[in-house]
Design a protein around this motif. Structure first.
Motif, PDB file in Angstrom:
ATOM      1  N   THR A  11       0.830  -1.208   0.000  1.00 18.31           N
ATOM      2  CA  THR A  11       0.000   0.000   0.000  1.00 18.31           C
ATOM      3  C   THR A  11       0.863   1.255   0.000  1.00 18.31           C
ATOM      4  O   THR A  11       0.593   2.204  -0.743  1.00 18.31           O
ATOM      5  N   ALA A  67      -7.978  -7.988  -1.370  1.00 16.23           N
ATOM      6  CA  ALA A  67      -6.622  -7.764  -1.861  1.00 16.23           C
ATOM      7  C   ALA A  67      -6.385  -8.518  -3.167  1.00 16.23           C
ATOM      8  O   ALA A  67      -5.671  -8.023  -4.049  1.00 16.23           O
ATOM      9  N   ALA A  70      -8.006  -6.482  -5.809  1.00 18.12           N
ATOM     10  CA  ALA A  70      -7.125  -5.339  -6.048  1.00 18.12           C
ATOM     11  C   ALA A  70      -5.940  -5.746  -6.910  1.00 18.12           C
ATOM     12  O   ALA A  70      -5.565  -5.024  -7.838  1.00 18.12           O
ATOM     13  N   GLY A 110      -8.218  -0.381  -7.699  1.00 21.40           N
ATOM     14  CA  GLY A 110      -7.361  -1.355  -7.032  1.00 21.40           C
ATOM     15  C   GLY A 110      -6.780  -0.810  -5.742  1.00 21.40           C
ATOM     16  O   GLY A 110      -6.729  -1.503  -4.716  1.00 21.40           O
ATOM     17  N   LEU A 113      -9.428  -0.713  -2.955  1.00 22.74           N
ATOM     18  CA  LEU A 113      -9.647  -2.061  -2.411  1.00 22.74           C
ATOM     19  C   LEU A 113      -8.455  -2.527  -1.575  1.00 22.74           C
ATOM     20  O   LEU A 113      -8.639  -3.126  -0.511  1.00 22.74           O
ATOM     21  N   LEU A 114      -7.248  -2.262  -2.059  1.00 26.15           N
ATOM     22  CA  LEU A 114      -6.063  -2.667  -1.294  1.00 26.15           C
ATOM     23  C   LEU A 114      -5.991  -1.911   0.029  1.00 26.15           C
ATOM     24  O   LEU A 114      -5.676  -2.495   1.067  1.00 26.15           O
TER      25      LEU A 114
END
Length: 124
Positions: A11, A67, A70, A110, A113-114
Motif C-alpha cells: 500500500t 486484496a 485489487a 485497485g 480495495l487494497l
C-alpha cells in the motif's frame, strides 16, 4: 512475512507510485506532451515492486479476497501502463487519453480495495 506487513508495504509503495500519476496526467492533458521518462519509469518500477510483492503473498501466505481483487485490477492497470509506455511513450507518439483514463480507473479502484484490505487486516 505475515500478510498484514505485505499489505502495508504494498500500500505504501503504491501510494508513492500513485503520486506520480496525477502529475503525469496533468503534463499530458494540460501541456499536451508526454511526461518525462524518468518519472514514468519511477512510477512503473514502484508499482511493479508492489504488485510483485502482492503476487508473492498471494502464492505463499494468502491474501484476503479484497486484496486479490485489487491485485487483478493492478495487473490490468499494469497492462495498460505497459502499452502506454512501449507503444506510445517510447515511440514518441501522443499518449491515448482513453487509455490513460482506463489505466487510472483500474489503478485507483485497485488502490481503494487494497487500502480497505490493509485497513481491515491491521484492525484485527
Amino acid at each position: 512475512m505475515e500478510p498484514a506487513s505485505i499489505l502495508l508495504t504494498s500500500t505504501v509503495l503504491l501510494a508513492i507510485a500513485a503520486a506520480g500519476g496525477p502529475v503525469m496526467g496533468g503534463i499530458r492533458f494540460v501541456g499536451d506532451r508526454p511526461p518525462p521518462a524518468p518519472l514514468a519509469m519511477l512510477h512503473g518500477f514502484l508499482a511493479a515492486a508492489a504488485v510483485t510483492l502482492l503476487l508473492y503473498a498471494a502464492a505463499t501466505v494468502g491474501l484476503p479476497v479484497m486484496a486479490l481483487v485489487a491485485l487483478a485490477l493492478f495487473l490490468a492497470a499494469a497492462g495498460g501502463g505497459a502499452i502506454l509506455n512501449l507503444n506510445y511513450h517510447w515511440k514518441q507518439l501522443p499518449l491515448r487519453t482513453w487509455l490513460i483514463v482506463v489505466h487510472a480507473i483500474a489503478a485507483v479502484a485497485g488502490f481503494v480495495l487494497l487500502f480497505a484490505a490493509t485497513w481491515a487486516t491491521r484492525a484485527q
